[in-house]
Design a protein around this motif. Structure first.
Motif, mmCIF file in Angstrom:
data_model
loop_
_atom_site.group_PDB
_atom_site.id
_atom_site.type_symbol
_atom_site.label_atom_id
_atom_site.label_comp_id
_atom_site.label_asym_id
_atom_site.label_seq_id
_atom_site.Cartn_x
_atom_site.Cartn_y
_atom_site.Cartn_z
ATOM 1 N N ARG A 133 -131.998 -4.594 54.532
ATOM 2 C CA ARG A 133 -131.109 -3.681 53.805
ATOM 3 C C ARG A 133 -131.904 -3.078 52.662
ATOM 4 N NH1 ARG A 133 -126.535 -7.192 51.903
ATOM 5 N NH2 ARG A 133 -125.152 -5.401 51.849
ATOM 6 N N GLU A 134 -132.024 -1.753 52.683
ATOM 7 C CA GLU A 134 -132.882 -1.035 51.756
ATOM 8 C C GLU A 134 -132.796 -1.580 50.327
ATOM 9 O OE1 GLU A 134 -131.806 3.000 51.186
ATOM 10 O OE2 GLU A 134 -133.773 3.599 50.458
ATOM 11 N N TYR A 135 -133.935 -1.743 49.705
ATOM 12 C CA TYR A 135 -134.133 -2.278 48.345
ATOM 13 C C TYR A 135 -133.973 -3.790 48.243
ATOM 14 C CZ TYR A 135 -133.573 2.549 46.915
ATOM 15 O OH TYR A 135 -133.688 3.897 46.808
ATOM 16 N N TYR A 160 -126.130 -9.158 41.660
ATOM 17 C CA TYR A 160 -127.023 -9.429 42.783
ATOM 18 C C TYR A 160 -126.299 -10.192 43.883
ATOM 19 C CZ TYR A 160 -131.389 -10.360 45.192
ATOM 20 O OH TYR A 160 -132.382 -10.405 46.134
ATOM 21 N N LEU A 161 -125.343 -11.006 43.486
ATOM 22 C CA LEU A 161 -124.597 -11.798 44.470
ATOM 23 C C LEU A 161 -123.867 -10.908 45.475
ATOM 24 C CD1 LEU A 161 -123.070 -14.455 42.045
ATOM 25 C CD2 LEU A 161 -124.983 -14.774 43.624
ATOM 26 N N ALA A 162 -123.509 -9.692 45.062
ATOM 27 C CA ALA A 162 -122.777 -8.795 45.957
ATOM 28 C C ALA A 162 -123.634 -8.396 47.163
ATOM 29 C CB ALA A 162 -122.317 -7.559 45.203
ATOM 30 N N TRP A 174 -123.939 -0.986 47.705
ATOM 31 C CA TRP A 174 -123.988 -0.061 46.581
ATOM 32 C C TRP A 174 -123.609 -0.736 45.279
ATOM 33 C CZ3 TRP A 174 -126.875 3.878 46.312
ATOM 34 C CH2 TRP A 174 -127.091 4.709 47.418
ATOM 35 N N TRP A 175 -122.827 -1.785 45.318
ATOM 36 C CA TRP A 175 -122.541 -2.504 44.071
ATOM 37 C C TRP A 175 -123.846 -2.969 43.453
ATOM 38 C CZ3 TRP A 175 -117.940 -5.400 42.034
ATOM 39 C CH2 TRP A 175 -116.754 -4.746 42.387
ATOM 40 N N VAL A 176 -124.731 -3.464 44.296
ATOM 41 C CA VAL A 176 -126.004 -3.901 43.740
ATOM 42 C C VAL A 176 -126.797 -2.681 43.280
ATOM 43 C CG1 VAL A 176 -128.078 -5.265 44.112
ATOM 44 C CG2 VAL A 176 -126.008 -5.806 45.392
ATOM 45 N N TRP A 188 -126.490 -1.526 39.396
ATOM 46 C CA TRP A 188 -127.714 -1.841 38.670
ATOM 47 C C TRP A 188 -128.216 -0.598 37.961
ATOM 48 C CZ3 TRP A 188 -131.813 -5.318 41.607
ATOM 49 C CH2 TRP A 188 -131.423 -6.656 41.485
ATOM 50 N N VAL A 189 -128.668 0.387 38.739
ATOM 51 C CA VAL A 189 -129.427 1.466 38.090
ATOM 52 C C VAL A 189 -128.572 2.398 37.259
ATOM 53 C CG1 VAL A 189 -131.285 1.405 39.781
ATOM 54 C CG2 VAL A 189 -129.423 3.027 40.085
ATOM 55 N N GLU A 190 -127.296 2.535 37.568
ATOM 56 C CA GLU A 190 -126.527 3.488 36.800
ATOM 57 C C GLU A 190 -125.577 2.808 35.822
ATOM 58 O OE1 GLU A 190 -125.150 6.879 39.363
ATOM 59 O OE2 GLU A 190 -126.687 5.962 40.594
ATOM 60 N N ALA A 191 -125.610 1.497 35.721
ATOM 61 C CA ALA A 191 -124.780 0.838 34.725
ATOM 62 C C ALA A 191 -125.627 -0.191 33.971
ATOM 63 C CB ALA A 191 -123.554 0.203 35.375
ATOM 64 N N THR A 192 -125.897 -1.333 34.593
ATOM 65 C CA THR A 192 -126.530 -2.408 33.819
ATOM 66 C C THR A 192 -127.952 -2.069 33.368
ATOM 67 O OG1 THR A 192 -127.064 -3.487 35.905
ATOM 68 C CG2 THR A 192 -125.129 -4.274 34.727
#
Ligand code: HEM
Ligand code: HEM
Ligand SMILES: [Fe+2]
Lengths: 108, 228, 477
Positions: free
Chosen positions: C133-135, C184-186, C202-204, C208-212
């Motif tokens: 799964r990408e990334y 990350y668990l998602a 997408w939750w990960v 990640w990149v657009e929130a946390t």
């Protein structure tokens, strides 16, 4: 919800380029607006530049309008874009105001 | 000291940040419940009862799938087992998949499971896009099952020497290096016959997912609005 | 302004930070190398075909990307903790042990990607070879390893924050890092349902990149402004809270812009459009903030008759300014480009996405983390005012210029793809290849490769500068 009678008309082939250009310019002009505004406020630029800043905001709004109409956005998205444009014009005012308050509070 | 203003009060902003974040998170969680229910995979009974699901059950592989304009939705939608003329699925017309159109729920589920595992074990997503996400080195697989290239008029059946779409796809997947269509070739990933069958089931199932009209005008090269 | 913690020597936390930074820089180099392999394959499809296929090169390219950034982020936190809290990091011995576990696990994962590459279609592959799964391709065992390491890291951060002085920056980081690790668990489960799969994937990625991660950048920028400019903490921290509100307020529901076409309901069109159209606003605001603080601090020094620059670390500050600008350009402008569903229908999954992905990751994260590398070099060498060297200027210009050039090339390629493969040919197999063989597309791929070489050369110069500038006599001590 999108009104079913105006459902997603196709984007004309020739419209893709103007859409991309105008949507990029939205934020480029937006950035100029905010940048010039701030620069004037921190006295890096002469006060009359403020007129230039607002001109850039007008350009931003025009680009948003152009982009939105070319891609035939629905009513809802059109409203979202207006909100974004208003948010942008207020943003540096709010930021500057608040920063200044804090600075004053801390420097006296 | 200047007049105190809430706007310059750190605690005020700290609280605002907490509230905004909390509110957005709760909204997202609530939407997640709703969406999860809507994208839960259907089952064989749904298909037999004519219930349209955004993600149909695995036995959708027993049916004929097409991708057609729905006037109500304003874009293409997957049509399963025939069109009622208004862009709704009839769930009647079957289509043989490796010679059968009577896969049981259990068999179909096992095939789909194998295929989904295979898609990950072979890193499909690192060259292709699935539902538009992944890498851009190779074609999108969202509606690959419906791609005219694999149909009776396409090149792939003749190229692989097979008479059906699913067999042509399975053959290609096992020996992609033997059937190059372009200088950019898919590598041999050691896919076995069994895995290939699972992967084709996975692709057929994916083509039946309601993707809100992505991709647009798929496979309508001649009739497309901007067709050449 | 030099605090007593400025020197890295003596603080174990800062020492650990330099380990993290060093490993991050090595992975950054690896990322670029494998990016070059993948870019070469676009131009010469036979290159390493069947040996190191595009998929494998790409996996290493983007996983090294994510991992080096996570390493540099952990390093940044270990670096700033003693400065902020005023005490040595609690549990630093465990922190050091976890570093070695983390680094070793990464090496194993990369070796498996390189030499085993793919597996049978079964759970063993998912657990030990690739998750595909990408990334987040790293196999499941590594996921659990990462969870353990992240928990240790968060533990260090919390214990230190609670024991020492808990500044606003530390508070934001504590909350943010918990969310960062938790998300990350998602991405750690398997499902047959590809729509459910991508929903959580997408939750990960997005959260990640657009929130946390963005909030993390806000916190680091705040630290940097205080450190390098002597900006007022009260101002900077208030500002940080506003950023958190704006970033999370738009970014969390902005997630909707990935739910237009993956099987999810149509209401995400509206939600995604509204919130993601607002996402650039905090980025604009962050840009203003840096400009403002710089102007104000310099201005008040000049009033005192001090015409010297207020910046005590030129290379780092340059990267921080590039961050403010790059974040706005890569995430803001290039993100806004394709975030409305009407246009995303055509650009989804094209080279446009890649153009945005490159400039956003670079502008928003690579820049500020490189800036942190320089802050660490300054600290460990006891430098009071760090100047630009010829190498630092060349490195900055080549990397940034190359990145811009690459983005322009990819944007042109994306345009060809949208017109030819999508609008005209309806995204079929034949349509895809028609787009790929267009002259403009192919030239864009050539330019991407050339720009990649420029970036890589810039990276080599950067590495040289980071390794040698600490001893350079031009800096004031
Ligand atoms: C620093 C912040 C950001 C980073 C690092 C980033 C990175 C990325 C990456 C890597 C992708 C591609 C994911 C994939 O491989 O499929 C992506 C997709 C996307 N991003 Fe961002 N992004 C950022 C911010 C934004 C913002 C602020 C917006 C909107 C205003 C945005 C809009 C989008 C959209 C719409 C897509 C989907 C593209 C598609 O449909 O193919 N991004 N982003
Ligand atoms: C030497 C420089 C580089 C080269 C030659 C290069 C090349 C590539 C290639 C060929 C891909 C695959 C795209 C595809 O599937 O078509 C890719 C993907 C990607 N690269 Fe790079 N890259 C370089 C530097 C970077 C840097 C510095 C970053 C970030 C800081 C980065 C972030 C990414 C991301 C996020 C993706 C995934 C994009 C997506 O899925 O949309 N790359 N790169
Ligand atoms: Fe996103």
């Amino acid at each position: 919800m999108i009104d079913p009678s105006v459902i997603r008309p196709e984007i004309a082939l020739g419209d893709f380029l103007p859409i991309f250009v105008s949507s990029a310019l939205v934020l480029v002009f937006g950035g100029f607006y905010v940048g010039i505004y701030t620069a004037v406020k921190v006295k890096m630029l002469k006060p009359w530049f403020i007129a230039l800043a607002y001109m850039f905001w007008l350009l931003t709004a025009y680009c948003l309008y152009l982009m939105g109409s070319l891609m035939h956005v629905g009513e809802f998205t059109a409203k979202a874009l207006v909100v974004a444009a208003i948010g942008l014009i207020l943003l540096p005012h709010a930021v500057y105001y608040m920063q200044d308050q804090v600075h004053k509070k801390n420097e006296h | 000291m200047a007049k105190k203003s809430v706007w310059s009060d750190n605690r005020f902003w700290q609280r605002s940040a907490t509230w905004v974040t909390g509110f957005a998170s709760i909204l997202l969680i609530w939407l997640t419940f709703d969406t999860s229910a809507q994208i839960a995979m259907g089952n064989d009974k749904n298909l037999k009862d004519g219930v349209t699901k955004r993600v149909p059950g695995p036995t959708v592989i027993n049916y004929k799938i097409t991708y057609e304009m729905s006037n109500k939705r304003g874009h293409e939608v997957p049509i399963i087992g025939g069109n009622d003329g208004k862009g709704n699925s009839l769930f009647q017309q079957k289509e043989k998949f490796f010679g059968r159109d009577d896969y049981s729920e259990k068999e179909a589920r096992a095939l789909l499971h194998l295929g989904k595992l295979g898609s990950q074990a072979k890193n499909c997503m690192d060259c292709h896009t699935l539902l538009g996400n992944g890498a851009y080195y190779a074609p999108d697989l969202t509606k690959a099952w419906l791609d005219p290239a694999w149909g009776p008029d396409g090149a792939m059946q003749a190229l692989t020497g097979k008479n059906t779409k699913e067999e042509a796809m399975a053959e290609f997947l096992q020996h992609p290096d033997q059937y190059p269509t372009h200088a950019r070739m898919m590598p041999n990933l050691g896919i076995t016959a069994k895995e290939a069958k699972g992967l084709v089931a996975f692709l057929k199932h994916m083509s039946s997912i309601d993707t809100n009209g992505f991709p647009r005008n798929f496979g309508k090269i001649k009739g497309a609005v901007h067709g050449k | 302004m030099a605090s007593k913690y400025l020197t890295g020597t003596g603080s174990e936390s800062k020492q650990l930070a330099t380990w993290y930074f060093t490993f991050a820089a090595i992975l950054f180099g690896a990322q670029l190398l494998f990016g070059l392999v993948a870019a070469t394959q676009y131009v010469m499809p036979g290159f390493l075909y069947g040996i190191l296929d595009f998929s494998i090169a790409r996996i290493i390219h983007i996983n090294a990307l994510v991992v080096w950034m996570v390493f540099a982020m952990f390093g940044s936190v270990y670096w700033l903790l003693p400065d902020e809290t005023g005490i040595e990091t609690v549990g630093i011995k465990i922190g050091k042990l976890l570093f070695w576990i983390f680094a070793a696990a990464i090496v194993v994962v990369v070796l498996v990607f390189l030499f085993i590459q793919v597996g049978k279609a079964d759970a063993t592959t998912i657990w030990f070879i690739t998750e595909g799964r990408e990334y987040i391709e790293a196999p499941r065992w590594a996921d659990w390893g990462i969870v353990v390491v992240a928990l240790g890291f968060v533990g260090n951060l919390f214990l230190t924050g609670m024991k020492g002085k808990q500044t606003g920056i530390v508070t934001v980081l504590m909350a943010d890092m918990i969310a960062f690790a938790g998300l990350y668990l998602a991405g750690m489960f398997f499902t047959d349902n590809i729509s459910v799969d991508q929903y959580w994937w997408w939750w990960v990625i997005h959260l990640w990149v657009e929130a946390t991660w963005e909030v993390f950048v806000g916190a680091i920028a705040a630290y940097g402004l205080i450190k390098m400019l002597g900006a007022h903490r009260q101002v900077v921290e208030m500002w940080l809270w506003i950023e958190v509100a704006m970033l999370f307020g738009s970014g969390i529901l902005g997630l909707g812009h990935h739910y237009f076409w993956i099987g999810t309901p149509e209401y995400w069109w509206e939600i995604g459009a509204l919130f993601s159209a607002l996402e650039p606003l905090p980025l604009v605001a962050m840009f203003v903030h840096v400009l403002y603080d710089w102007g104000k601090t310099q201005g008040s020094e000049e009033e005192k008759g001090n015409t010297n620059s207020v910046i005590n670390n030129k290379p780092a500050f340059t990267w921080f300014v590039l961050n403010a600008f790059g974040n706005f350009l890569g995430a803001g402008v290039w993100g806004f480009f394709h975030t409305l569903p009407q246009i995303n229908l055509y650009t989804h999954g094209t080279q446009f996405t890649s153009a945005h992905g490159h400039l956003a990751f670079f502008g928003a994260y690579a820049t500020i983390l490189i800036g942190m590398f320089y802050i660490a070099v300054q600290g460990t060498n006891g430098i009071k005012v760090m100047k630009h060297t010829r190498a630092s200027i060349w490195a900055t210009s080549m990397i940034t210029g190359g990145m811009m050039g690459m983005t322009v090339a990819l944007t042109i390629a994306g345009y060809v793809q949208v017109i030819v493969s999508r609008a005209q040919m309806g995204a079929t197999w034949a349509g895809y290849f028609d787009g790929q063989s267009g002259m403009w597309f192919q030239q864009a791929m050539d330019w991407r490769l050339i720009m990649g070489l420029v970036i890589f050369t810039g990276f080599i110069i950067l590495a040289k500068d980071l390794l040698t500038t600490g001893k350079n006599p031009v800096h004031e001590r």
